[in-house]
Motif scaffolding. Structure first.
Motif, PDB file in Angstrom:
ATOM      1  N   LEU A 233      63.302 -28.478  20.920  1.00  0.00           N
ATOM      2  CA  LEU A 233      63.934 -28.544  19.671  1.00  0.00           C
ATOM      3  C   LEU A 233      64.275 -27.134  18.972  1.00  0.00           C
ATOM      4  O   LEU A 233      65.134 -26.869  18.467  1.00  0.00           O
ATOM      5  CB  LEU A 233      63.342 -29.454  18.597  1.00  0.00           C
ATOM      6  N   ASP A 234      63.001 -26.370  19.181  1.00  0.00           N
ATOM      7  CA  ASP A 234      63.210 -25.072  18.416  1.00  0.00           C
ATOM      8  C   ASP A 234      64.116 -24.116  19.356  1.00  0.00           C
ATOM      9  O   ASP A 234      65.114 -23.481  18.615  1.00  0.00           O
ATOM     10  CB  ASP A 234      61.834 -24.345  18.482  1.00  0.00           C
ATOM     11  N   GLU A 235      64.307 -24.201  20.566  1.00  0.00           N
ATOM     12  CA  GLU A 235      65.177 -23.673  21.591  1.00  0.00           C
ATOM     13  C   GLU A 235      66.666 -24.205  21.214  1.00  0.00           C
ATOM     14  O   GLU A 235      67.779 -23.204  20.995  1.00  0.00           O
ATOM     15  CB  GLU A 235      64.988 -23.697  23.110  1.00  0.00           C
ATOM     16  N   LEU A 236      66.781 -25.388  21.165  1.00  0.00           N
ATOM     17  CA  LEU A 236      68.109 -25.835  20.948  1.00  0.00           C
ATOM     18  C   LEU A 236      68.733 -25.672  19.659  1.00  0.00           C
ATOM     19  O   LEU A 236      69.822 -24.952  19.627  1.00  0.00           O
ATOM     20  CB  LEU A 236      67.827 -27.712  20.960  1.00  0.00           C
ATOM     21  N   THR A 237      67.986 -25.598  18.347  1.00  0.00           N
ATOM     22  CA  THR A 237      68.527 -25.276  17.065  1.00  0.00           C
ATOM     23  C   THR A 237      68.524 -23.766  17.238  1.00  0.00           C
ATOM     24  O   THR A 237      69.661 -23.411  16.405  1.00  0.00           O
ATOM     25  CB  THR A 237      67.610 -25.829  16.252  1.00  0.00           C
ATOM     26  N   SER A 238      68.033 -22.944  17.893  1.00  0.00           N
ATOM     27  CA  SER A 238      68.142 -21.501  17.675  1.00  0.00           C
ATOM     28  C   SER A 238      69.252 -21.178  18.569  1.00  0.00           C
ATOM     29  O   SER A 238      70.267 -20.520  17.988  1.00  0.00           O
ATOM     30  CB  SER A 238      66.944 -20.879  18.450  1.00  0.00           C
ATOM     31  N   TRP A 239      69.553 -21.976  19.570  1.00  0.00           N
ATOM     32  CA  TRP A 239      70.841 -21.517  20.333  1.00  0.00           C
ATOM     33  C   TRP A 239      72.031 -22.218  19.537  1.00  0.00           C
ATOM     34  O   TRP A 239      73.009 -21.188  19.478  1.00  0.00           O
ATOM     35  CB  TRP A 239      70.758 -22.679  21.684  1.00  0.00           C
ATOM     36  N   ARG A 273      62.830 -36.543  11.203  1.00  0.00           N
ATOM     37  CA  ARG A 273      62.515 -35.622  10.140  1.00  0.00           C
ATOM     38  C   ARG A 273      61.828 -34.343  10.930  1.00  0.00           C
ATOM     39  O   ARG A 273      62.384 -33.213  10.170  1.00  0.00           O
ATOM     40  CB  ARG A 273      61.802 -36.294   9.222  1.00  0.00           C
ATOM     41  N   ARG A 274      61.026 -34.538  11.479  1.00  0.00           N
ATOM     42  CA  ARG A 274      60.598 -33.141  12.187  1.00  0.00           C
ATOM     43  C   ARG A 274      61.594 -32.313  12.739  1.00  0.00           C
ATOM     44  O   ARG A 274      61.609 -30.963  12.617  1.00  0.00           O
ATOM     45  CB  ARG A 274      59.282 -33.513  13.306  1.00  0.00           C
ATOM     46  N   ALA A 275      62.225 -32.979  13.754  1.00  0.00           N
ATOM     47  CA  ALA A 275      63.670 -32.101  14.352  1.00  0.00           C
ATOM     48  C   ALA A 275      64.514 -31.770  13.137  1.00  0.00           C
ATOM     49  O   ALA A 275      65.062 -30.543  13.370  1.00  0.00           O
ATOM     50  CB  ALA A 275      64.636 -33.308  15.218  1.00  0.00           C
ATOM     51  N   ARG A 276      64.680 -32.342  11.985  1.00  0.00           N
ATOM     52  CA  ARG A 276      65.724 -31.771  11.213  1.00  0.00           C
ATOM     53  C   ARG A 276      64.980 -30.393  10.498  1.00  0.00           C
ATOM     54  O   ARG A 276      65.494 -29.349  10.271  1.00  0.00           O
ATOM     55  CB  ARG A 276      65.776 -32.832   9.964  1.00  0.00           C
ATOM     56  N   GLU A 277      63.687 -30.653  10.245  1.00  0.00           N
ATOM     57  CA  GLU A 277      62.980 -29.505   9.533  1.00  0.00           C
ATOM     58  C   GLU A 277      62.754 -28.117  10.735  1.00  0.00           C
ATOM     59  O   GLU A 277      63.018 -26.925  10.107  1.00  0.00           O
ATOM     60  CB  GLU A 277      61.331 -29.813   9.499  1.00  0.00           C
ATOM     61  N   ILE A 278      62.836 -28.317  11.898  1.00  0.00           N
ATOM     62  CA  ILE A 278      62.767 -27.574  12.741  1.00  0.00           C
ATOM     63  C   ILE A 278      64.467 -26.467  12.843  1.00  0.00           C
ATOM     64  O   ILE A 278      64.302 -25.408  12.890  1.00  0.00           O
ATOM     65  CB  ILE A 278      62.698 -27.741  14.105  1.00  0.00           C
ATOM     66  N   GLY A 279      65.178 -27.561  12.748  1.00  0.00           N
ATOM     67  CA  GLY A 279      66.645 -26.885  12.616  1.00  0.00           C
ATOM     68  C   GLY A 279      66.897 -26.074  11.333  1.00  0.00           C
ATOM     69  O   GLY A 279      67.433 -24.969  11.235  1.00  0.00           O
ATOM     70  N   LEU A 280      66.315 -26.696  10.205  1.00  0.00           N
ATOM     71  CA  LEU A 280      66.341 -25.982   8.781  1.00  0.00           C
ATOM     72  C   LEU A 280      65.536 -24.595   9.166  1.00  0.00           C
ATOM     73  O   LEU A 280      66.213 -23.694   8.313  1.00  0.00           O
ATOM     74  CB  LEU A 280      66.031 -26.799   7.934  1.00  0.00           C
ATOM     75  N   ALA A 281      64.447 -24.705   9.652  1.00  0.00           N
ATOM     76  CA  ALA A 281      63.719 -23.342   9.697  1.00  0.00           C
ATOM     77  C   ALA A 281      64.480 -22.413  10.434  1.00  0.00           C
ATOM     78  O   ALA A 281      64.272 -21.232  10.325  1.00  0.00           O
ATOM     79  CB  ALA A 281      62.435 -23.766  10.291  1.00  0.00           C
TER      80      ALA A 281
END
Ligand code: SF4
Length: 357
Positions: A233-239, A273-281
Protein backbone atom coordinates in the motif's frame (compact mmCIF):
# COMPACT_ATOMS: atom_id res chain seq x y z
CA UNK A 1 -25.74 -13.10 -29.24
CA UNK A 2 -26.33 -9.47 -30.40
CA UNK A 3 -25.74 -7.90 -33.77
CA UNK A 4 -22.20 -8.23 -35.12
CA UNK A 5 -20.54 -4.88 -35.67
CA UNK A 6 -17.46 -4.05 -37.71
CA UNK A 7 -14.36 -3.11 -35.73
CA UNK A 8 -10.95 -1.54 -36.15
CA UNK A 9 -7.92 -2.46 -34.03
CA UNK A 10 -6.97 -5.82 -35.46
CA UNK A 11 -4.59 -7.04 -38.16
CA UNK A 12 -3.94 -10.11 -40.30
CA UNK A 13 -1.10 -12.50 -39.54
CA UNK A 14 0.97 -14.38 -42.12
CA UNK A 15 -0.32 -17.72 -40.85
CA UNK A 16 -3.92 -16.85 -41.82
CA UNK A 17 -5.10 -15.87 -38.36
CA UNK A 18 -6.13 -12.35 -37.32
CA UNK A 19 -4.84 -10.66 -34.16
CA UNK A 20 -6.99 -8.38 -32.02
CA UNK A 21 -5.19 -5.17 -31.03
CA UNK A 22 -7.70 -3.91 -28.45
CA UNK A 23 -6.01 -5.20 -25.32
CA UNK A 24 -2.64 -6.65 -24.30
CA UNK A 25 -4.05 -10.16 -24.53
CA UNK A 26 -3.62 -9.94 -28.34
CA UNK A 27 -5.91 -12.88 -29.13
CA UNK A 28 -5.09 -14.67 -32.40
CA UNK A 29 -8.21 -16.01 -34.04
CA UNK A 30 -9.13 -18.54 -36.68
CA UNK A 31 -12.46 -18.17 -38.47
CA UNK A 32 -15.36 -18.67 -36.02
CA UNK A 33 -13.23 -18.28 -32.90
CA UNK A 34 -13.93 -15.84 -30.10
CA UNK A 35 -11.35 -13.94 -28.08
CA UNK A 36 -10.75 -14.36 -24.34
CA UNK A 37 -13.37 -11.64 -23.70
CA UNK A 38 -15.88 -13.79 -25.64
CA UNK A 39 -17.54 -10.78 -27.29
CA UNK A 40 -15.00 -10.04 -30.01
CA UNK A 41 -14.95 -12.78 -32.60
CA UNK A 42 -13.73 -13.58 -36.09
CA UNK A 43 -16.52 -13.64 -38.66
CA UNK A 44 -16.04 -13.44 -42.43
CA UNK A 45 -12.29 -13.05 -41.97
CA UNK A 46 -12.63 -9.97 -39.76
CA UNK A 47 -12.88 -9.23 -36.04
CA UNK A 48 -16.40 -8.14 -35.08
CA UNK A 49 -18.05 -7.01 -31.85
CA UNK A 50 -20.94 -9.37 -31.15
CA UNK A 51 -22.63 -7.33 -28.42
CA UNK A 52 -23.19 -4.00 -30.18
CA UNK A 53 -26.52 -2.48 -29.13
CA UNK A 54 -27.23 -5.09 -26.45
CA UNK A 55 -27.16 -4.57 -22.70
CA UNK A 56 -27.21 -6.71 -19.59
CA UNK A 57 -29.40 -4.15 -17.85
CA UNK A 58 -29.79 -0.52 -16.86
CA UNK A 59 -29.89 1.19 -13.53
CA UNK A 60 -29.94 4.78 -12.31
CA UNK A 61 -27.27 5.09 -9.60
CA UNK A 62 -25.64 7.84 -7.55
CA UNK A 63 -22.41 8.90 -9.30
CA UNK A 64 -20.68 8.14 -5.97
CA UNK A 65 -21.35 4.44 -6.62
CA UNK A 66 -18.95 4.28 -9.61
CA UNK A 67 -17.11 5.48 -7.40
CA UNK A 68 -16.56 9.09 -8.48
CA UNK A 69 -16.54 11.57 -5.58
CA UNK A 70 -15.18 14.63 -7.44
CA UNK A 71 -17.36 14.50 -10.56
CA UNK A 72 -20.76 16.22 -10.30
CA UNK A 73 -21.39 15.01 -6.71
CA UNK A 74 -24.93 14.06 -5.81
CA UNK A 75 -26.07 13.58 -9.43
CA UNK A 76 -27.52 10.44 -10.95
CA UNK A 77 -25.89 8.33 -13.64
CA UNK A 78 -27.48 5.86 -16.05
CA UNK A 79 -25.36 2.72 -15.63
CA UNK A 80 -25.21 -0.16 -18.03
CA UNK A 81 -22.99 -2.97 -19.18
CA UNK A 82 -22.93 -5.70 -21.80
CA UNK A 83 -21.31 -9.13 -21.30
CA UNK A 84 -17.81 -10.56 -21.11
CA UNK A 85 -14.48 -9.21 -19.83
CA UNK A 86 -10.85 -9.18 -20.89
CA UNK A 87 -9.52 -10.00 -17.43
CA UNK A 88 -10.17 -13.12 -15.41
CA UNK A 89 -10.28 -11.87 -11.81
CA UNK A 90 -10.98 -14.68 -9.36
CA UNK A 91 -12.71 -12.20 -7.05
CA UNK A 92 -14.99 -10.71 -9.73
CA UNK A 93 -17.97 -9.01 -8.11
CA UNK A 94 -19.96 -8.99 -11.37
CA UNK A 95 -19.14 -12.47 -12.64
CA UNK A 96 -22.67 -13.22 -13.81
CA UNK A 97 -22.11 -10.52 -16.44
CA UNK A 98 -18.39 -10.68 -17.03
CA UNK A 99 -18.34 -14.45 -17.46
CA UNK A 100 -21.62 -14.62 -19.29
CA UNK A 101 -21.87 -16.94 -22.26
CA UNK A 102 -25.62 -16.57 -22.51
CA UNK A 103 -27.79 -14.42 -24.70
CA UNK A 104 -30.17 -14.10 -21.72
CA UNK A 105 -27.73 -11.73 -20.09
CA UNK A 106 -28.16 -9.35 -23.00
CA UNK A 107 -31.90 -9.10 -22.77
CA UNK A 108 -32.14 -5.35 -23.29
CA UNK A 109 -31.63 -3.83 -26.72
CA UNK A 110 -30.63 -0.19 -26.88
CA UNK A 111 -29.40 1.95 -29.74
CA UNK A 112 -27.02 4.78 -28.76
CA UNK A 113 -29.76 7.34 -29.49
CA UNK A 114 -32.35 5.51 -27.40
CA UNK A 115 -29.91 5.27 -24.53
CA UNK A 116 -29.09 8.96 -24.68
CA UNK A 117 -32.78 9.85 -24.79
CA UNK A 118 -33.43 7.62 -21.78
CA UNK A 119 -30.65 9.34 -19.84
CA UNK A 120 -32.24 12.74 -20.58
CA UNK A 121 -35.74 11.48 -19.72
CA UNK A 122 -34.52 10.00 -16.42
CA UNK A 123 -32.77 13.24 -15.45
CA UNK A 124 -29.28 11.67 -15.41
CA UNK A 125 -26.29 13.94 -15.82
CA UNK A 126 -24.10 11.16 -17.13
CA UNK A 127 -24.05 7.66 -18.53
CA UNK A 128 -21.60 5.07 -17.19
CA UNK A 129 -20.14 2.05 -18.95
CA UNK A 130 -19.83 -0.24 -15.98
CA UNK A 131 -20.64 -3.79 -14.73
CA UNK A 132 -18.18 -5.02 -17.35
CA UNK A 133 -15.29 -3.25 -19.06
CA UNK A 134 -16.06 -0.86 -21.95
CA UNK A 135 -12.65 -1.69 -23.43
CA UNK A 136 -14.14 -4.84 -24.97
CA UNK A 137 -17.24 -3.08 -26.35
CA UNK A 138 -15.36 0.03 -27.39
CA UNK A 139 -17.33 0.70 -30.61
CA UNK A 140 -20.68 0.58 -28.81
CA UNK A 141 -19.39 2.60 -25.82
CA UNK A 142 -17.99 5.39 -28.00
CA UNK A 143 -21.17 5.61 -30.12
CA UNK A 144 -23.28 5.82 -26.94
CA UNK A 145 -20.91 8.42 -25.50
CA UNK A 146 -21.20 10.55 -28.65
CA UNK A 147 -25.01 10.35 -28.66
CA UNK A 148 -25.07 11.30 -24.97
CA UNK A 149 -22.61 14.14 -25.26
CA UNK A 150 -24.65 15.58 -28.15
CA UNK A 151 -27.51 15.92 -25.62
CA UNK A 152 -25.37 17.37 -22.83
CA UNK A 153 -24.97 14.07 -20.97
CA UNK A 154 -21.42 13.23 -19.81
CA UNK A 155 -19.79 9.85 -20.43
CA UNK A 156 -18.08 7.83 -17.71
CA UNK A 157 -15.91 4.73 -18.15
CA UNK A 158 -15.49 2.30 -15.28
CA UNK A 159 -12.57 0.21 -16.38
CA UNK A 160 -9.63 -1.94 -15.37
CA UNK A 161 -7.48 0.04 -17.82
CA UNK A 162 -6.24 -3.15 -19.48
CA UNK A 163 -6.10 -1.77 -23.00
CA UNK A 164 -3.59 -1.28 -25.80
CA UNK A 165 -2.36 2.22 -26.74
CA UNK A 166 -4.42 2.69 -29.95
CA UNK A 167 -7.69 1.49 -28.46
CA UNK A 168 -6.95 3.43 -25.27
CA UNK A 169 -6.68 6.69 -27.20
CA UNK A 170 -9.90 5.98 -29.12
CA UNK A 171 -11.96 4.97 -26.08
CA UNK A 172 -10.98 7.85 -23.81
CA UNK A 173 -11.28 10.52 -26.51
CA UNK A 174 -15.05 10.02 -26.04
CA UNK A 175 -15.09 10.05 -22.22
CA UNK A 176 -15.47 12.84 -19.65
CA UNK A 177 -14.52 10.83 -16.57
CA UNK A 178 -13.10 7.45 -15.67
CA UNK A 179 -12.73 5.32 -12.62
CA UNK A 180 -9.81 2.97 -13.18
CA UNK A 181 -9.26 -0.13 -11.07
CA UNK A 182 -5.72 -0.49 -9.81
CA UNK A 183 -6.31 -3.99 -8.52
CA UNK A 184 -3.01 -4.35 -6.67
CA UNK A 185 0.56 -3.16 -7.02
CA UNK A 186 2.35 -6.42 -7.79
CA UNK A 187 2.76 -8.31 -11.03
CA UNK A 188 2.15 -11.71 -9.32
CA UNK A 189 -1.29 -10.51 -8.17
CA UNK A 190 -2.24 -9.43 -11.69
CA UNK A 191 -0.83 -12.63 -13.17
CA UNK A 192 -2.18 -15.14 -10.67
CA UNK A 193 -5.44 -13.55 -9.55
CA UNK A 194 -6.52 -11.56 -12.65
CA UNK A 195 -4.85 -13.40 -15.56
CA UNK A 196 -3.33 -10.10 -16.68
CA UNK A 197 -0.38 -7.76 -16.14
CA UNK A 198 0.17 -4.63 -14.05
CA UNK A 199 2.24 -2.49 -16.40
CA UNK A 200 -0.47 -1.75 -19.05
CA UNK A 201 -2.76 -0.50 -16.26
CA UNK A 202 -0.09 1.88 -14.96
CA UNK A 203 0.43 3.12 -18.51
CA UNK A 204 -3.31 3.77 -18.91
CA UNK A 205 -3.34 5.80 -15.68
CA UNK A 206 -0.36 7.90 -16.72
CA UNK A 207 -1.87 8.42 -20.17
CA UNK A 208 -5.21 9.53 -18.77
CA UNK A 209 -3.81 11.92 -16.19
CA UNK A 210 -1.08 13.48 -18.29
CA UNK A 211 -2.39 13.35 -21.84
CA UNK A 212 -6.15 13.79 -21.66
CA UNK A 213 -8.78 16.01 -20.04
CA UNK A 214 -10.65 13.00 -18.65
CA UNK A 215 -11.37 13.34 -14.92
CA UNK A 216 -9.76 10.30 -13.25
CA UNK A 217 -10.29 8.51 -9.94
CA UNK A 218 -8.77 5.18 -8.92
CA UNK A 219 -10.24 2.22 -7.05
CA UNK A 220 -8.35 -0.53 -5.24
CA UNK A 221 -10.44 -3.38 -3.84
CA UNK A 222 -8.56 -4.62 -0.79
CA UNK A 223 -8.58 -8.41 -0.36
CA UNK A 224 -7.34 -9.70 3.00
CA UNK A 225 -3.93 -11.31 2.67
CA UNK A 226 -3.62 -10.73 -1.09
CA UNK A 227 -3.04 -7.02 -1.70
CA UNK A 228 -3.49 -5.27 1.65
CA UNK A 229 0.02 -5.37 3.15
CA UNK A 230 1.52 -2.12 4.46
CA UNK A 231 4.53 -2.28 2.13
CA UNK A 232 2.39 -2.78 -0.99
CA UNK A 233 0.00 0.00 0.00
CA UNK A 234 2.94 2.28 0.67
CA UNK A 235 4.36 1.52 -2.77
CA UNK A 236 1.01 1.95 -4.51
CA UNK A 237 0.17 5.27 -2.88
CA UNK A 238 3.72 6.59 -3.37
CA UNK A 239 3.49 5.72 -7.06
CA UNK A 240 0.13 7.51 -7.39
CA UNK A 241 1.54 10.63 -5.70
CA UNK A 242 4.77 10.68 -7.67
CA UNK A 243 3.58 9.60 -11.10
CA UNK A 244 0.03 10.93 -11.18
CA UNK A 245 0.12 13.69 -8.59
CA UNK A 246 -1.48 14.13 -5.15
CA UNK A 247 -4.85 15.37 -6.45
CA UNK A 248 -6.03 12.10 -8.05
CA UNK A 249 -8.66 10.60 -5.70
CA UNK A 250 -8.03 7.04 -4.56
CA UNK A 251 -10.75 4.75 -3.21
CA UNK A 252 -9.97 1.74 -1.05
CA UNK A 253 -13.04 -0.49 -1.11
CA UNK A 254 -14.10 -3.59 0.80
CA UNK A 255 -14.09 -7.05 -0.77
CA UNK A 256 -16.83 -9.61 -0.21
CA UNK A 257 -16.21 -13.29 -0.99
CA UNK A 258 -17.39 -14.01 -4.56
CA UNK A 259 -16.85 -16.06 -7.72
CA UNK A 260 -13.69 -18.19 -7.31
CA UNK A 261 -12.42 -16.41 -4.24
CA UNK A 262 -14.71 -17.50 -1.44
CA UNK A 263 -12.04 -18.60 1.03
CA UNK A 264 -11.12 -15.02 1.97
CA UNK A 265 -12.98 -13.03 4.62
CA UNK A 266 -14.72 -9.70 4.08
CA UNK A 267 -12.31 -6.76 4.32
CA UNK A 268 -12.45 -5.32 7.84
CA UNK A 269 -13.12 -1.59 8.13
CA UNK A 270 -9.83 -1.28 10.04
CA UNK A 271 -7.93 -2.38 6.91
CA UNK A 272 -9.61 0.31 4.83
CA UNK A 273 -8.79 2.96 7.41
CA UNK A 274 -5.18 1.76 7.61
CA UNK A 275 -4.86 1.97 3.82
CA UNK A 276 -6.31 5.49 3.89
CA UNK A 277 -3.80 6.53 6.57
CA UNK A 278 -0.93 5.22 4.44
CA UNK A 279 -2.17 7.18 1.43
CA UNK A 280 -2.55 10.37 3.46
CA UNK A 281 0.94 9.86 4.96
CA UNK A 282 2.22 9.74 1.38
CA UNK A 283 0.63 13.14 0.89
CA UNK A 284 -2.30 12.09 -1.30
CA UNK A 285 -5.03 14.68 -0.88
CA UNK A 286 -8.16 12.62 -1.40
CA UNK A 287 -8.15 9.05 -0.12
CA UNK A 288 -11.49 7.37 0.55
CA UNK A 289 -12.85 4.20 2.08
CA UNK A 290 -15.72 2.43 0.32
CA UNK A 291 -18.41 -0.24 0.82
CA UNK A 292 -18.59 0.53 4.56
CA UNK A 293 -20.09 3.30 6.70
CA UNK A 294 -17.24 5.70 7.48
CA UNK A 295 -18.21 9.36 7.46
CA UNK A 296 -14.67 10.54 8.14
CA UNK A 297 -13.08 8.30 5.50
CA UNK A 298 -15.68 9.16 2.86
CA UNK A 299 -15.83 12.93 3.24
CA UNK A 300 -13.71 15.40 1.27
CA UNK A 301 -11.46 17.83 3.12
CA UNK A 302 -9.57 20.90 1.91
CA UNK A 303 -5.93 19.86 1.47
CA UNK A 304 -4.77 23.38 2.39
CA UNK A 305 -6.76 24.25 5.55
CA UNK A 306 -8.39 20.92 6.47
CA UNK A 307 -11.98 22.25 6.33
CA UNK A 308 -14.76 19.79 5.53
CA UNK A 309 -15.77 20.41 1.89
CA UNK A 310 -18.20 17.59 1.12
CA UNK A 311 -19.65 15.41 3.83
CA UNK A 312 -20.47 11.84 2.77
CA UNK A 313 -21.73 8.69 4.36
CA UNK A 314 -21.59 5.88 1.80
CA UNK A 315 -23.56 7.48 -1.11
CA UNK A 316 -25.41 10.07 0.97
CA UNK A 317 -24.17 13.67 0.89
CA UNK A 318 -24.34 16.05 3.87
CA UNK A 319 -22.64 19.42 4.38
CA UNK A 320 -21.33 21.21 1.25
CA UNK A 321 -18.67 23.94 1.57
CA UNK A 322 -17.48 24.50 -1.98
CA UNK A 323 -17.88 27.77 -3.86
CA UNK A 324 -16.98 27.65 -7.55
CA UNK A 325 -15.03 24.47 -6.83
CA UNK A 326 -13.03 26.19 -4.09
CA UNK A 327 -12.91 25.77 -0.34
CA UNK A 328 -15.47 28.18 1.15
CA UNK A 329 -13.09 28.81 4.09
CA UNK A 330 -9.71 29.48 2.48
CA UNK A 331 -10.41 29.67 -1.28
CA UNK A 332 -8.10 26.79 -2.23
CA UNK A 333 -9.37 24.90 -5.34
CA UNK A 334 -10.53 21.32 -4.89
CA UNK A 335 -9.62 19.11 -7.86
CA UNK A 336 -12.62 17.81 -9.77
CA UNK A 337 -15.71 18.79 -11.74
CA UNK A 338 -18.13 20.67 -9.49
CA UNK A 339 -21.21 22.82 -9.86
CA UNK A 340 -22.45 25.48 -7.48
CA UNK A 341 -24.72 23.05 -5.64
CA UNK A 342 -24.58 19.25 -5.32
CA UNK A 343 -27.24 17.09 -6.97
CA UNK A 344 -30.07 15.67 -4.89
CA UNK A 345 -30.28 12.09 -6.16
CA UNK A 346 -29.17 10.59 -2.83
CA UNK A 347 -28.37 6.90 -2.35
CA UNK A 348 -31.20 5.53 -4.47
CA UNK A 349 -30.71 2.74 -6.99
CA UNK A 350 -33.41 2.52 -9.65
CA UNK A 351 -33.40 -0.41 -12.10
CA UNK A 352 -34.93 0.58 -15.46
CA UNK A 353 -35.98 -1.26 -18.60
CA UNK A 354 -35.53 0.32 -22.02
CA UNK A 355 -37.95 -2.12 -23.64
CA UNK A 356 -38.25 -1.68 -27.39
CA UNK A 357 -35.52 0.98 -27.44
S1 SF4 B 1 -10.35 -7.35 -26.54
FE1 SF4 B 1 -10.97 -9.51 -26.36
S2 SF4 B 1 -10.43 -10.45 -28.33
FE2 SF4 B 1 -9.31 -8.49 -28.19
S3 SF4 B 1 -7.30 -9.03 -27.35
FE3 SF4 B 1 -8.59 -8.43 -25.61
S4 SF4 B 1 -9.53 -10.35 -24.86
FE4 SF4 B 1 -8.69 -10.76 -26.91
Amino acid sequence: MGASHQTRFWHRLDDGRVECDVCPRACRLHEGQRGFCFVRAREGGEVVLTTYGRSSGFCVDPIEKKPLDHFLPGTSVLSFGTAGCNLGCKFCQNWDISKSREIDTLADAASPEALAEAAVRLGCRSVAFTYNDPVIFLEYATDVADACRARGIKAVAVTAGYVSPGARQELFAHMDAANVDLKAFTEPFYRNTCAGHLQPVLETLEYLVHETDVWVEITTLLIPGLNDGDAELDELTSWVGERLGPAVPLHFTAFHPDWKLRDRPHTPATTLRRAREIGLANRLRYVYTGNVHDREGQSTYCHACGALLIERDWYELGAWSLTDGRCASCGEPCAGVFEERPGTWGARRLPVRLAGA
